[in-house]
Design an enzyme around this catalytic site. Structure first.
Site, short mmCIF file in Angstrom:
data_model
loop_
_atom_site.label_atom_id
_atom_site.label_comp_id
_atom_site.label_asym_id
_atom_site.label_seq_id
_atom_site.Cartn_x
_atom_site.Cartn_y
_atom_site.Cartn_z
N HIS A 1 0.77 -1.06 -0.03
CA HIS A 1 -0.02 -0.12 0.07
C HIS A 1 0.99 1.26 -0.06
O HIS A 1 2.45 1.57 0.19
CB HIS A 1 -1.18 -0.18 0.96
CG HIS A 1 -0.73 -0.56 2.41
ND1 HIS A 1 0.51 -1.35 3.08
CD2 HIS A 1 -0.30 0.79 3.34
CE1 HIS A 1 1.03 -1.33 3.73
NE2 HIS A 1 0.74 -0.01 4.46
N GLY A 2 0.48 2.48 -0.34
CA GLY A 2 1.02 3.20 -0.19
C GLY A 2 1.57 3.86 1.15
O GLY A 2 1.29 4.25 1.71
#
Length: 151
Positions: free
Chosen positions: A68-69
């Site tokens: 995920h970012g």
């Protein structure tokens, strides 16, 4: 507060069960590309996912990683979404073998809720094994649907 059903964030074409990757960064890029293809994020979110992976491994155990970012990347998120990529041959994740990556895009603080829901499922050895061996999108959906008796 009601949690968003994980399955509502997962489009059928966001489930890819026969992927191969050179390394964990390639796998993360593929998750990012799947999120871009789903219309959930801008291209720049993929860079934020790579930055996260360079900072801290997204390996969670049981052959699963949850790329995920970074917080900075949340501005690239158009809508919350999940992608599930399976790497039957496995990917070396800093010495751990990963065969399933669940990519997450979430605006605001949504990552935390999604990560905790996913962790409940993915850290169950039986469910994680079923996910690693899933051969259809239907099986993936079934595994990500919470059991009614799990309170």
């Amino acid at each position: 507060m009601t949690d968003t059903a994980l399955t509502s964030l997962l489009a059928e074409d966001s489930i890819r069960l026969d992927c191969t990757a050179e390394d964990r960064f390639d796998a993360v890029r593929q998750c990012g590309a799947a999120l871009v293809a789903a219309g959930a994020v801008d291209e720049s979110y993929v860079d934020a996912m790579i930055q996260r992976e360079e900072t801290v491994s997204t390996f969670v155990g049981e052959g699963v990683a949850i790329p995920h970012g970074t917080l900075a990347g949340k501005e690239s998120v158009k809508r919350d979404a999940l992608v599930v990529l399976r790497f039957p041959e496995g990917v070396d994740w800093e010495g751990n073998a990963v065969s399933v990556c669940v990519g997450i895009a979430a605006a605001g603080g949504g990552h935390i809720a999604l990560l905790s829901q996913l962790a409940e499922i993915l850290l169950d050895p039986d469910k994680a094994e079923q996910l690693r061996n899933a051969s259809s999108a239907e099986q993936v959906y079934a595994l990500l649907t919470p059991d009614e008796d799990d309170d």
